[in-house]
Design an enzyme around this catalytic site. Structure first.
Site: not given
Length: 195
Positions: A48, A162, A134, A106
């Site tokens: 990513g 993704d 996040k 996250d």
């Protein structure tokens, strides 16, 4: 015949191509200043963070590049909670300054895993530059030093992020329509997957 278009799967765009370019320049310029007269190792987290890494590095000076792949998603929308090292780095990092380049932080589990591993291997310093942070998704303590954007608790794709290995090549970051990843739950408002 309807044209098959990834953009149709996006509920809304959160960060445009121009927004991301500006964030990459801001963070790359800051890293160039903070690591002046040093040669850090940029540790890009696959898959990513590859685009983010390249765009940030364009605004830096001397730096080496390494890649690492850790996974806690296994292709799904929610973290499995168990972090696995898929691809290890090849360089000796003992005594080196490391900058982890993440696409999104996250739960914090993957980041915590990598920082612990790098410190055990004798890194001089470890900092984190993430496109997205996040914070509402955290389940463990994880600090991001350089943040592109604080992202809401939504399932986001694009610009490296993704869903089932698709959407990485979108030039922006957007919220994926619930019908794409959870068609059986599209009417349930309070189901929010962790990225």
């Amino acid at each position: 015949m309807t044209q098959w278009d990834m953009n149709n799967d996006i509920e809304r765009v959160l960060y445009s191509e121009a927004d991301i370019a500006a964030a990459a320049k801001r963070i790359g310029t800051q890293l160039a200043h903070d690591y002046e007269n040093k040669t850090p190792i940029i540790l890009s987290v696959l898959k990513g963070a590859a685009l983010w890494t390249v765009d940030v590095m364009r605004h830096m000076q001397y730096a080496e590049v390494e890649f690492i792949n850790v996974s806690s998603y296994n292709g799904g929308v929610a973290s499995s909670g168990e972090v696995q090292l898929v691809t290890d780095i090849t360089s000796d990092i003992h005594g080196r300054d490391i900058i982890i380049m993440e696409d999104i932080v996250d739960t914090g589990r993957s980041l915590q895993f990598m920082i612990h591993m790098l410190n055990e291997r004798g890194a001089k310093s470890v900092k984190v530059a993430s496109l997205l942070d996040k914070k509402d998704g955290r389940v463990v303590e994880a600090h991001v030093d350089y943040i592109g954007f604080d992202v809401p608790k939504e399932f986001v794709v694009g610009y490296g992020l993704d869903y089932q290995d698709l959407y990485r090549n979108l030039p922006y970051v957007g919220v994926l329509k619930r019908a794409v990843y959870a068609p059986e739950h599209q009417d349930i408002v309070d189901v929010t997957p962790a990225h």
